[in-house]
Design a protein around this motif. Structure first.
Motif, PDB file in Angstrom:
ATOM      1  N   ALA A  77       1.084  -1.090   0.030  1.00  0.00           N
ATOM      2  CA  ALA A  77      -0.040  -0.060  -0.012  1.00  0.00           C
ATOM      3  C   ALA A  77       1.034   1.253  -0.122  1.00  0.00           C
ATOM      4  O   ALA A  77       2.035   1.334   0.539  1.00  0.00           O
ATOM      5  N   VAL A  78       0.436   2.147  -0.846  1.00  0.00           N
ATOM      6  CA  VAL A  78       1.074   3.581  -0.657  1.00  0.00           C
ATOM      7  C   VAL A  78       0.216   4.229   0.383  1.00  0.00           C
ATOM      8  O   VAL A  78      -0.941   4.391   0.154  1.00  0.00           O
TER       9      VAL A  78
ATOM     10  N   PRO B 267       2.614  -1.321  -4.366  1.00  0.00           N
ATOM     11  CA  PRO B 267       3.632  -1.360  -3.199  1.00  0.00           C
ATOM     12  C   PRO B 267       4.220   0.154  -2.936  1.00  0.00           C
ATOM     13  O   PRO B 267       4.049   1.127  -3.944  1.00  0.00           O
ATOM     14  N   ALA B 268       4.623   0.413  -1.634  1.00  0.00           N
ATOM     15  CA  ALA B 268       5.251   1.765  -1.524  1.00  0.00           C
ATOM     16  C   ALA B 268       6.404   2.102  -2.249  1.00  0.00           C
ATOM     17  O   ALA B 268       6.494   3.357  -2.308  1.00  0.00           O
ATOM     18  N   ASP B 269       7.002   1.159  -2.760  1.00  0.00           N
ATOM     19  CA  ASP B 269       8.305   1.546  -3.498  1.00  0.00           C
ATOM     20  C   ASP B 269       7.826   1.454  -4.924  1.00  0.00           C
ATOM     21  O   ASP B 269       9.092   1.198  -5.695  1.00  0.00           O
ATOM     22  N   SER B 270       6.710   1.413  -5.623  1.00  0.00           N
ATOM     23  CA  SER B 270       6.496   1.539  -6.819  1.00  0.00           C
ATOM     24  C   SER B 270       6.403   2.647  -7.643  1.00  0.00           C
ATOM     25  O   SER B 270       6.443   3.768  -7.258  1.00  0.00           O
ATOM     26  N   PRO B 271       6.435   2.277  -9.010  1.00  0.00           N
ATOM     27  CA  PRO B 271       6.493   3.549  -9.742  1.00  0.00           C
ATOM     28  C   PRO B 271       4.981   4.512  -9.346  1.00  0.00           C
ATOM     29  O   PRO B 271       5.084   5.517  -9.729  1.00  0.00           O
ATOM     30  N   GLY B 272       3.985   3.623  -9.226  1.00  0.00           N
ATOM     31  CA  GLY B 272       2.634   4.325  -8.686  1.00  0.00           C
ATOM     32  C   GLY B 272       2.591   5.093  -7.445  1.00  0.00           C
ATOM     33  O   GLY B 272       2.119   6.093  -7.392  1.00  0.00           O
ATOM     34  N   ALA B 273       3.786   4.873  -6.420  1.00  0.00           N
ATOM     35  CA  ALA B 273       3.826   5.614  -5.141  1.00  0.00           C
ATOM     36  C   ALA B 273       4.637   6.693  -5.773  1.00  0.00           C
ATOM     37  O   ALA B 273       4.092   7.923  -5.261  1.00  0.00           O
TER      38      ALA B 273
END
Length: 166
Positions: free
Chosen positions: A10-11, A140-146
């Motif tokens: 989660a972000v 994920p908190a370390d993803s490009p989405g974050a």
């Protein structure tokens, strides 16, 4: 799901805005405002259809210039919770322009990426200021989405400031 895996998947971003809660609510629920700030730097939102009510649908197009030319990504979802000026929860899935959900693997996303994620926005009125906590579960908190969310929320802050409402 353990607390540890929940935090990895989660972000969670907390921001405070020097603006009233009703303005921040409108930024999330009125298409003309949402289109002005959503997405990472360099992205535009030509389409934002939002039926903001429990069970209502949403369809958003994110457009970006890439070295290979312009790219559009469509997202669809459903509003699950709508508590005006307090809490907004919706699902999000990659889709086509008609809102048909696409498989993450077909969009080049990593194995195990969920087809549907959930975004929760919690707002707290701080007497003319607003505390916002965004939780995007399934990313994920370390993803490009974050990183995309961090950029989008900076754009949100600039858009709010441009409104000149205190």
């Amino acid at each position: 799901m353990t607390d540890d895996s929940a935090s990895r998947d989660a972000v969670v971003i907390e921001r405070s805005f020097d603006a009233p809660v009703d303005l921040i609510w409108r930024m999330w629920t009125e298409p003309e405002h949402f289109k002005a700030w959503y997405g990472p730097d360099g992205a535009a939102v030509p389409v934002a259809k939002m039926d903001v009510r429990v069970g209502g649908s949403r369809l958003v197009c994110l457009e970006m210039d890439t070295p290979g030319g312009p790219v559009q990504m469509w997202f669809t979802g459903e509003y699950r919770e709508v508590v005006e000026h307090q809490r907004l929860v919706y699902t999000e899935s990659v889709s086509d322009e008609n809102g048909n959900v696409l498989r993450p693997a077909d969009m080049g996303m990593p194995a195990g990426h969920p087809a549907t994620t959930e975004v929760a926005v919690e707002l707290t009125d701080l007497g003319g200021r607003t505390k916002m906590v965004l939780t995007h579960s399934g990313i994920p908190a370390d993803s490009p989405g974050a990183a995309g969310w961090a950029m989008a929320l900076s754009k949100l802050a600039a858009h709010v400031e441009a409104q000149g409402i205190r």
